[in-house]
Design a protein around this motif. Structure first.
Motif, PDB file in Angstrom:
ATOM      1  N   LEU A 251     -28.740 -32.799 -26.993  1.00 15.56           N
ATOM      2  CA  LEU A 251     -27.689 -32.096 -26.247  1.00 15.56           C
ATOM      3  C   LEU A 251     -27.878 -30.581 -26.277  1.00 15.56           C
ATOM      4  O   LEU A 251     -27.288 -29.870 -25.459  1.00 15.56           O
ATOM      5  N   LEU A 252     -28.696 -30.097 -27.187  1.00 16.72           N
ATOM      6  CA  LEU A 252     -29.030 -28.668 -27.191  1.00 16.72           C
ATOM      7  C   LEU A 252     -29.805 -28.283 -25.932  1.00 16.72           C
ATOM      8  O   LEU A 252     -29.820 -27.114 -25.536  1.00 16.72           O
ATOM      9  N   ASN A 253     -30.440 -29.291 -25.303  1.00 16.14           N
ATOM     10  CA  ASN A 253     -31.309 -29.036 -24.154  1.00 16.14           C
ATOM     11  C   ASN A 253     -30.721 -29.462 -22.815  1.00 16.14           C
ATOM     12  O   ASN A 253     -31.382 -29.355 -21.782  1.00 16.14           O
ATOM     13  N   VAL A 254     -29.503 -29.964 -22.815  1.00 18.21           N
ATOM     14  CA  VAL A 254     -28.881 -30.447 -21.582  1.00 18.21           C
ATOM     15  C   VAL A 254     -28.244 -29.284 -20.823  1.00 18.21           C
ATOM     16  O   VAL A 254     -27.561 -28.443 -21.409  1.00 18.21           O
ATOM     17  N   LYS A 255     -28.464 -29.251 -19.509  1.00 17.48           N
ATOM     18  CA  LYS A 255     -27.942 -28.161 -18.681  1.00 17.48           C
ATOM     19  C   LYS A 255     -26.601 -28.493 -18.037  1.00 17.48           C
ATOM     20  O   LYS A 255     -25.836 -27.605 -17.683  1.00 17.48           O
ATOM     21  N   ALA A 256     -26.304 -29.779 -17.882  1.00 18.40           N
ATOM     22  CA  ALA A 256     -25.048 -30.194 -17.241  1.00 18.40           C
ATOM     23  C   ALA A 256     -23.863 -29.911 -18.169  1.00 18.40           C
ATOM     24  O   ALA A 256     -24.030 -29.698 -19.376  1.00 18.40           O
ATOM     25  N   LYS A 257     -22.663 -29.930 -17.587  1.00 22.41           N
ATOM     26  CA  LYS A 257     -21.457 -29.806 -18.397  1.00 22.41           C
ATOM     27  C   LYS A 257     -21.184 -31.160 -19.054  1.00 22.41           C
ATOM     28  O   LYS A 257     -20.959 -32.153 -18.360  1.00 22.41           O
ATOM     29  N   VAL A 258     -21.222 -31.176 -20.366  1.00 24.91           N
ATOM     30  CA  VAL A 258     -21.103 -32.435 -21.099  1.00 24.91           C
ATOM     31  C   VAL A 258     -20.040 -32.331 -22.185  1.00 24.91           C
ATOM     32  O   VAL A 258     -19.934 -31.321 -22.880  1.00 24.91           O
ATOM     33  N   SER A 259     -19.280 -33.404 -22.315  1.00 24.63           N
ATOM     34  CA  SER A 259     -18.336 -33.543 -23.415  1.00 24.63           C
ATOM     35  C   SER A 259     -18.754 -34.766 -24.216  1.00 24.63           C
ATOM     36  O   SER A 259     -18.773 -35.877 -23.694  1.00 24.63           O
ATOM     37  N   TRP A 260     -19.110 -34.564 -25.481  1.00 29.87           N
ATOM     38  CA  TRP A 260     -19.543 -35.669 -26.339  1.00 29.87           C
ATOM     39  C   TRP A 260     -18.455 -35.950 -27.369  1.00 29.87           C
ATOM     40  O   TRP A 260     -18.009 -35.068 -28.086  1.00 29.87           O
ATOM     41  N   VAL A 261     -18.045 -37.209 -27.433  1.00 29.04           N
ATOM     42  CA  VAL A 261     -17.075 -37.651 -28.432  1.00 29.04           C
ATOM     43  C   VAL A 261     -17.729 -38.734 -29.289  1.00 29.04           C
ATOM     44  O   VAL A 261     -18.327 -39.671 -28.762  1.00 29.04           O
ATOM     45  N   HIS A 262     -17.609 -38.564 -30.605  1.00 27.77           N
ATOM     46  CA  HIS A 262     -18.134 -39.598 -31.513  1.00 27.77           C
ATOM     47  C   HIS A 262     -17.006 -40.170 -32.356  1.00 27.77           C
ATOM     48  O   HIS A 262     -16.185 -39.436 -32.914  1.00 27.77           O
ATOM     49  N   ILE A 263     -16.993 -41.495 -32.466  1.00 28.86           N
ATOM     50  CA  ILE A 263     -16.036 -42.197 -33.321  1.00 28.86           C
ATOM     51  C   ILE A 263     -16.813 -42.838 -34.473  1.00 28.86           C
ATOM     52  O   ILE A 263     -17.728 -43.631 -34.243  1.00 28.86           O
ATOM     53  N   GLY A 264     -16.456 -42.484 -35.686  1.00 27.88           N
ATOM     54  CA  GLY A 264     -17.154 -43.005 -36.858  1.00 27.88           C
ATOM     55  C   GLY A 264     -17.450 -41.888 -37.835  1.00 27.88           C
ATOM     56  O   GLY A 264     -17.339 -40.702 -37.511  1.00 27.88           O
ATOM     57  N   ASP A 265     -17.824 -42.271 -39.052  1.00 27.13           N
ATOM     58  CA  ASP A 265     -18.113 -41.284 -40.086  1.00 27.13           C
ATOM     59  C   ASP A 265     -19.191 -41.849 -41.019  1.00 27.13           C
ATOM     60  O   ASP A 265     -19.571 -43.007 -40.900  1.00 27.13           O
ATOM     61  N   GLY A 266     -19.689 -41.024 -41.925  1.00 21.77           N
ATOM     62  CA  GLY A 266     -20.710 -41.522 -42.831  1.00 21.77           C
ATOM     63  C   GLY A 266     -21.564 -40.416 -43.410  1.00 21.77           C
ATOM     64  O   GLY A 266     -21.284 -39.221 -43.254  1.00 21.77           O
TER      65      GLY A 266
END
Length: 404
Positions: A251-266
C-alpha cells in the motif's frame, strides 16, 4: 431404536471465541444425532461459553491452558496413560535427530496422556452409547487417536483444515501421523488440496477420505462504495503466515485513494502498524482489533467493502473468504492451499504466493478498476451459493458422519 450419540473434541468451543464456525455445523449435527457431548481441550480466550443447541452438552475443559508448559508437564506425566507407541515413533520416524521434532513429539505425547487421563474422556470411552468420536482438528486432541484400541468399538472421524494438515507447517513432523490415519474411519478435508496432500503421503487414506468444506450462511450483501475511495478489508490473526506486513508495504506504492480496514490482532501487530504509519496521504489504515464473528458480519453489512484481500503464505480454505463471497465482495488472494478452489478471475484475482510488494500494489490497482463491474459482485455471490453454502454442505456432512 438406540439413541444416536456423538462426542466432539474441540480446541476450546464452546468456551472463548475460537472455532466460531463449529456452531454452523452443530445446528445440523444436532438435528441428526439425539445427543452430542463436546469435550474442549482448554478455555481458549475466556471462561464464558456460547449458546449451543438444546441437545448439546459440554464438559469442563481438560486443561486450563494447553499452551501452559507447567500444566501440560504435570498432567501429562503424572498418570498411567499409555506411551509406548509414542516412544517407538520417536525412533522409527527419525524425529530424535531434530530438536524441533523432539519438541513436537514431547508436546504430542504429554497432550495425549493428559487427555486420556481426563475423567470425562474415560467416561465416554467406556460408554458404548457414544459410538462416534469426531475430532474437529487433525492435531492436539486427535493426538489420542493412535492410542485408542480398536476393541473400544468407536467410529472415529476427523476434520482436517489447513494448519493441522501439512507437516511442513508443524516443524516437518506430526507425531504418529500414519498410525492416526490408519485408525480413523472417515477423514474429512476442507479442501481438495489438503486431501491430495495427505493421500500422496498416505495412499491408504483414499479409502476413507472425503471433501467436506466449511460453509457460511447467507448474510445479505455488503454495500459497494459510491465515492472515489477504494475500500479494502482484511480479517485474520496478525501472525507471520498472514503476511499483513507485505500488504502494508504494498500500500506504500498504491496511487489510488484507498481505505484499508483490518479486523484481528496478534504478534505482528506492532510491525504492521509501524509500516502503516508511513502510508502516503492517499491511503488510510484502520485496525479494529479482534471482533466476535457476529460483529464482523454486522460490520460487513453496514460498511462499504470493495475488495477482500488475503495474502497468506499457507491456507486451508479460508472461511473469511467464504463470508466475503457470501456478501458479494470480490476477492484478491494468494494461490495457496485450497484458496484456488473458491477464488479465480470470475470473482476477483489469484496472485502468486511469492508476490512482491510492488507486484501486489499493481494487482490492487488492477482489480480496483474492475470492481465497478456489477457482474464481479454477482459472480462472488454465485460462487458462495455453489461452493460455500452452509446449509447444503453441513446437511451432507451430518448424514455422512452418521452413516460411517
Amino acid at each position: 431404536m438406540p439413541l444416536r450419540k456423538l462426542t466432539i473434541f474441540t480446541d476450546s468451543y464452546p468456551y472463548g471465541s475460537a472455532e466460531p464456525f463449529l456452531r454452523n455445523e452443530l445446528d445440523y449435527l444436532s438435528l441428526t444425532f439425539d445427543e452430542i457431548k463436546i469435550i474442549p481441550l482448554n478455555y481458549g480466550t475466556s471462561r464464558e461459553t456460547r449458546s449451543v443447541p438444546h441437545n448439546v452438552s459440554y464438559t469442563t475443559p481438560i486443561m486450563n491452558n494447553s499452551k501452559a508448559k507447567d500444566e501440560l508437564l504435570i498432567k501429562g506425566v503424572l498418570n498411567s496413560s499409555p506411551f509406548c507407541a509414542y516412544v517407538k515413533d520417536l525412533f522409527t520416524s527419525g524425529a530424535y535427530r531434530s530438536g524441533k521434532k523432539i519438541w513436537s513429539w514431547g508436546i504430542g505425547l504429554l497432550m495425549a496422556r493428559t487427555i486420556l487421563a481426563n475423567k470425562e474422556v474415560k467416561r465416554v470411552l467406556k460408554d458404548q452409547s457414544y459410538d462416534t468420536f469426531y475430532f474437529y482438528w487433525g492435531i492436539r486432541a486427535s493426538f489420542i487417536i493412535p492410542l485408542l484400541s480398536k476393541s473400544l468399538n468407536k467410529k472415529i472421524a476427523i476434520r482436517f483444515h489447513g494448519s493441522d494438515t501439512y507437516e511442513e507447517t508443524n516443524g516437518g513432523y506430526i507425531p504418529l501421523r500414519k498410525r492416526q490415519l490408519e485408525r480413523v474411519d472417515r477423514a474429512y478435508f476442507c479442501s481438495e488440496y489438503g486431501k491430495s496432500y495427505i493421500e500422496s503421503k498416505y495412499p491408504f487414506v483414499k479409502n476413507v477420505s472425503e471433501i467436506s468444506r466449511l460453509g457460511v450462511h447467507e448474510q445479505g450483501l455488503s454495500p459497494q462504495s459510491t465515492d472515489d475511495i477504494f475500500r479494502i478489508l482484511t480479517i485474520s490473526n496478525m501472525v507471520p503466515l498472514k503476511r499483513l506486513d507485505l500488504l502494508a508495504s504494498a500500500l506504500l506504492n498504491v496511487k489510488a485513494k484507498v481505505s484499508w480496514v483490518h479486523i484481528g490482532d496478534g504478534e505482528t501487530a506492532e510491525k504492521v502498524k509501524s509500516i502503516a504509519a508511513q502510508l502516503p496521504s492517499n491511503v488510510t489504515a484502520q485496525f479494529l482489533g479482534k471482533m466476535p464473528n457476529k460483529e464482523v458480519i454486522t460490520y460487513l453489512t453496514n460498511n462499504s467493502v470493495d475488495l477482500f484481500i488475503n495474502v497468506s503464505s499457507s491456507e486451508g480454505v479460508p472461511v473469511s473468504i467464504m463470508e466475503a463471497l457470501s456478501m458479494g465482495i470480490p476477492v484478491l488472494a494468494t494461490a495457496v492451499g485450497g484458496t484456488p478452489e473458491i477464488v479465480d478471475s470470475e470473482v476477483g484475482e489469484l496472485i502468486p504466493s511469492d508476490i512482491s510488494a510492488e507486484a501486489l500494489a499493481a494487482a490492487i490497482e488492477r482489480i480496483a478498476k474492475r470492481v465497478c463491474e456489477k457482474n464481479l459482485r454477482d459472480s462472488a455471490k454465485k460462487r458462495w451459493s455453489e461452493r460455500c453454502n452452509a446449509a447444503a454442505l453441513y446437511q451432507q456432512f451430518s448424514q455422512s458422519i452418521l452413516n460411517i
